[in-house]
Scaffold this motif. Structure first.
Motif, PDB file in Angstrom:
ATOM      1  N   ALA B 250       0.830  -1.209   0.000  1.00  0.00           N
ATOM      2  CA  ALA B 250       0.000   0.000   0.000  1.00  0.00           C
ATOM      3  C   ALA B 250       0.866   1.261   0.000  1.00  0.00           C
ATOM      4  O   ALA B 250       0.346   2.365  -0.168  1.00  0.00           O
ATOM      5  CB  ALA B 250      -0.942   0.013   1.200  1.00  0.00           C
ATOM      6  N   ALA B 251       2.167   1.114   0.193  1.00  0.00           N
ATOM      7  CA  ALA B 251       3.073   2.262   0.085  1.00  0.00           C
ATOM      8  C   ALA B 251       3.533   2.469  -1.354  1.00  0.00           C
ATOM      9  O   ALA B 251       4.275   3.403  -1.639  1.00  0.00           O
ATOM     10  CB  ALA B 251       4.285   2.068   1.003  1.00  0.00           C
ATOM     11  N   SER B 252       3.075   1.625  -2.259  1.00  0.00           N
ATOM     12  CA  SER B 252       3.468   1.735  -3.666  1.00  0.00           C
ATOM     13  C   SER B 252       2.946   3.036  -4.269  1.00  0.00           C
ATOM     14  O   SER B 252       2.024   3.649  -3.744  1.00  0.00           O
ATOM     15  CB  SER B 252       2.917   0.558  -4.472  1.00  0.00           C
ATOM     16  OG  SER B 252       3.337  -0.671  -3.929  1.00  0.00           O
ATOM     17  N   SER B 253       3.511   3.420  -5.389  1.00  0.00           N
ATOM     18  CA  SER B 253       3.131   4.656  -6.070  1.00  0.00           C
ATOM     19  C   SER B 253       1.640   4.683  -6.391  1.00  0.00           C
ATOM     20  O   SER B 253       1.126   3.833  -7.124  1.00  0.00           O
ATOM     21  CB  SER B 253       3.930   4.783  -7.366  1.00  0.00           C
ATOM     22  OG  SER B 253       3.320   5.738  -8.214  1.00  0.00           O
ATOM     23  N   ALA B 254       0.938   5.654  -5.830  1.00  0.00           N
ATOM     24  CA  ALA B 254      -0.503   5.771  -6.062  1.00  0.00           C
ATOM     25  C   ALA B 254      -0.788   6.081  -7.531  1.00  0.00           C
ATOM     26  O   ALA B 254      -1.780   5.603  -8.092  1.00  0.00           O
ATOM     27  CB  ALA B 254      -1.085   6.857  -5.161  1.00  0.00           C
ATOM     28  N   ASP B 255       0.069   6.846  -8.156  1.00  0.00           N
ATOM     29  CA  ASP B 255      -0.111   7.193  -9.566  1.00  0.00           C
ATOM     30  C   ASP B 255      -0.035   5.969 -10.465  1.00  0.00           C
ATOM     31  O   ASP B 255      -0.907   5.733 -11.305  1.00  0.00           O
ATOM     32  CB  ASP B 255       0.995   8.176  -9.990  1.00  0.00           C
ATOM     33  CG  ASP B 255       0.451   9.582 -10.131  1.00  0.00           C
ATOM     34  OD1 ASP B 255      -0.781   9.748 -10.132  1.00  0.00           O
ATOM     35  OD2 ASP B 255       1.267  10.507 -10.231  1.00  0.00           O
ATOM     36  N   LEU B 256       1.026   5.187 -10.277  1.00  0.00           N
ATOM     37  CA  LEU B 256       1.176   3.978 -11.083  1.00  0.00           C
ATOM     38  C   LEU B 256       0.016   3.025 -10.858  1.00  0.00           C
ATOM     39  O   LEU B 256      -0.531   2.447 -11.802  1.00  0.00           O
ATOM     40  CB  LEU B 256       2.481   3.254 -10.721  1.00  0.00           C
ATOM     41  CG  LEU B 256       3.762   3.856 -11.274  1.00  0.00           C
ATOM     42  CD1 LEU B 256       4.968   3.067 -10.793  1.00  0.00           C
ATOM     43  CD2 LEU B 256       3.704   3.853 -12.809  1.00  0.00           C
ATOM     44  N   TRP B 257      -0.373   2.866  -9.588  1.00  0.00           N
ATOM     45  CA  TRP B 257      -1.394   1.864  -9.282  1.00  0.00           C
ATOM     46  C   TRP B 257      -2.794   2.318  -9.652  1.00  0.00           C
ATOM     47  O   TRP B 257      -3.650   1.486  -9.956  1.00  0.00           O
ATOM     48  CB  TRP B 257      -1.270   1.381  -7.823  1.00  0.00           C
ATOM     49  CG  TRP B 257      -0.239   0.297  -7.816  1.00  0.00           C
ATOM     50  CD1 TRP B 257       1.091   0.415  -7.549  1.00  0.00           C
ATOM     51  CD2 TRP B 257      -0.454  -1.063  -8.211  1.00  0.00           C
ATOM     52  NE1 TRP B 257       1.723  -0.788  -7.741  1.00  0.00           N
ATOM     53  CE2 TRP B 257       0.802  -1.709  -8.142  1.00  0.00           C
ATOM     54  CE3 TRP B 257      -1.563  -1.811  -8.608  1.00  0.00           C
ATOM     55  CZ2 TRP B 257       0.970  -3.070  -8.463  1.00  0.00           C
ATOM     56  CZ3 TRP B 257      -1.395  -3.158  -8.924  1.00  0.00           C
ATOM     57  CH2 TRP B 257      -0.160  -3.775  -8.852  1.00  0.00           C
ATOM     58  N   ALA B 258      -3.030   3.617  -9.661  1.00  0.00           N
ATOM     59  CA  ALA B 258      -4.321   4.090 -10.177  1.00  0.00           C
ATOM     60  C   ALA B 258      -4.452   3.658 -11.637  1.00  0.00           C
ATOM     61  O   ALA B 258      -5.503   3.152 -12.061  1.00  0.00           O
ATOM     62  CB  ALA B 258      -4.425   5.603 -10.039  1.00  0.00           C
TER      63      ALA B 258
END
Lengths: 309, 309
Positions: B250-258
């Motif tokens: 959940a600390a992964s890049s929010a942009d990439l994962w969106a």
């Protein structure tokens, strides 16, 4: 150094306590109690002596008291559902042979709180009235704790002398506990590499629902879902680090975790409305293709997670 | 050894590819393309030469062709949403200077499948008709892949030459790909320590929904829930290994994962009914105190998870 440490329950957690204490020489002798694992724990070198039941161990304690100067202490690492019945037994023994301190490391504390309400009504040790320096009553030496460490494996084979290195250990005394006993239990965990951290016992179960029990429920749920998918077998070899880590604790003992979840079910179920609302927001953003809303939800989650220290 | 490897996107994944290739000497030169990270990747020693755009890099390729014997290859590690636009550009370049092979490592493949449908209609390299050993067309040398490795951190600082050691790498060729190119891409990943595993490309996105995207959604959801709890700050220090691992991604890049979640939202949302049914069973067993049903659900989940190899 403790004269005699009694570890009740020599599975993963109790076995690791015993191993850590022995490897650091923090007790003259470590006795283990376990109806299933005592022999194995002894063969693995985790304990000096094993007993199938608490009654057996206490009988030998009565016959062979530990040296008075160093004293005896107890770590209760038995399943939560068995702890409540053990406290009155230890309290009764305490009247004749006082423990220096007693801790239990259960994942929930409500049953312990309730059990201690009746134990606290028991009279103090007989020596109290007869000596100028009376022994403290059982409620004074009893200090619940909870090392935030574990593993998805279980049993004494999984025990590790290093399990508590750098682990936070919640110290949750009842009001009846003495500062001396609290300090000794904190020093005990610090001696095994842990980082003691005080937490009022009434806050323990709600906090643990958030930071441990609900995450376990989700991990079990995710594993249950994926085990029923057409991809179930492929996933067991093709998983990446994400799936490996999110499901790791779903390999934990189902028996132990059924008990823990049931013991704290009120707090766990109390999280469901908020959980459902969060999932509703996420799936709504996905379904409508609302990238801005989705990214914002993910970012707020990520920001919190990046704050772990 | 590849003559020239072009790595497009030099963040965590592309940067790690570049670092792994350079540390193993598997290319004579590694060029990187990244509008944000190219300079930093170069300063970190991940690439020999950096370009802000694919057009810039290809212009230099045209002016300074790689030695013909060793050839050039491409790893596309750009965000999924940008891949589709790059394939026609690489295909056009291929007509004059054929690539030995081209792979992309996106987390979803639907956009790649669609982009290749138009690319496949482009004519083959001009040399094809003029030489006895014609160069293969772009669709023959293009082989999508997906290393099941990553990290919650991002950017070139997070790159690691060891990221692909022991990682499964999904190899998902389209029907148009040649066996030679498939073999070269498999050999490339094996050379970086990965374990290639074939997966039909149309099965990729549904499988990844199960084994990566849905788990990410849950991890983000759990972190979002806990970030809004009164325990949010305490959790950041008192977490145990369970919470640490279930929320790590959940600390992964929010942009990439969106982007990833949106690209595969159909398959992800398709899991929700089954997920809700599993959670319904678990919470029902908890609410009614049905220990047998609860333990059975947990045990079936645990059995599957213990089967990870």
């Amino acid at each position: 150094v403790i004269g005699r440490l009694l570890v009740v329950g020599t599975g993963l957690m109790g076995g690791s306590v015993a191993a850590a204490v022995r490897s650091r020489g923090q007790a003259q002798e470590v006795w283990g109690v376990d109806p299933h694992h005592a022999l194995e724990a002894h063969e693995l070198g985790l304990i000096d002596r094993g007993f199938p039941s608490l009654a057996d161990a206490l009988a030998v304690c009565r016959a062979q008291p530990a040296a008075k100067a160093s004293g005896s202490a107890v770590v209760l690492a038995a399943p939560v559902s068995l702890l409540a019945a053990m406290l009155p037994v230890l309290a009764t023994h305490h009247r004749d042979q006082p423990w220096a301190w007693v801790t239990e490391i259960g994942s929930t504390k409500q049953a312990v709180i309730e059990a201690m309400q009746s134990v606290a009504r028991q009279p103090p040790p007989v020596k109290r009235a007869l000596t100028p320096d009376p022994a403290p009553c059982f409620a004074e030496v009893f200090v619940p704790s909870h090392p935030m460490a574990g593993a998805e494996r279980h049993g004494p084979q999984a025990a590790s002398a290093d399990l508590f290195e750098q682990a936070r250990v919640l110290i949750s005394p009842l009001e009846s506990a003495s500062q001396a006993a609290i300090g000794q239990v904190e020093a005990f965990w610090a001696g095994l590499g842990g980082i003691p951290s005080r937490l009022a016992i009434q806050d323990h179960d709600p906090l643990l629902a958030d930071i441990s029990h609900f995450p376990h429920l989700l991990a079990y749920g995710l594993a249950a879902l994926l085990s029923a998918r057409p991809s179930a077998a492929a996933a067991q070899t093709l998983y990446g680090g994400g799936l490996r880590d999110t499901t790791r604790i779903a390999a934990s003992s189902a028996d132990l975790w059924a008990d823990i979840l049931l013991q704290n079910r009120q707090a766990i179920l109390g999280l469901m409305p908020q959980w459902n609302a969060v999932m509703q927001q996420l799936t709504q953003a996905l379904a409508t293709g609302d990238r801005a809303a989705l990214a914002q939800l993910l970012e707020s989650a990520a920001t919190w997670r990046r704050g772990f220290r």
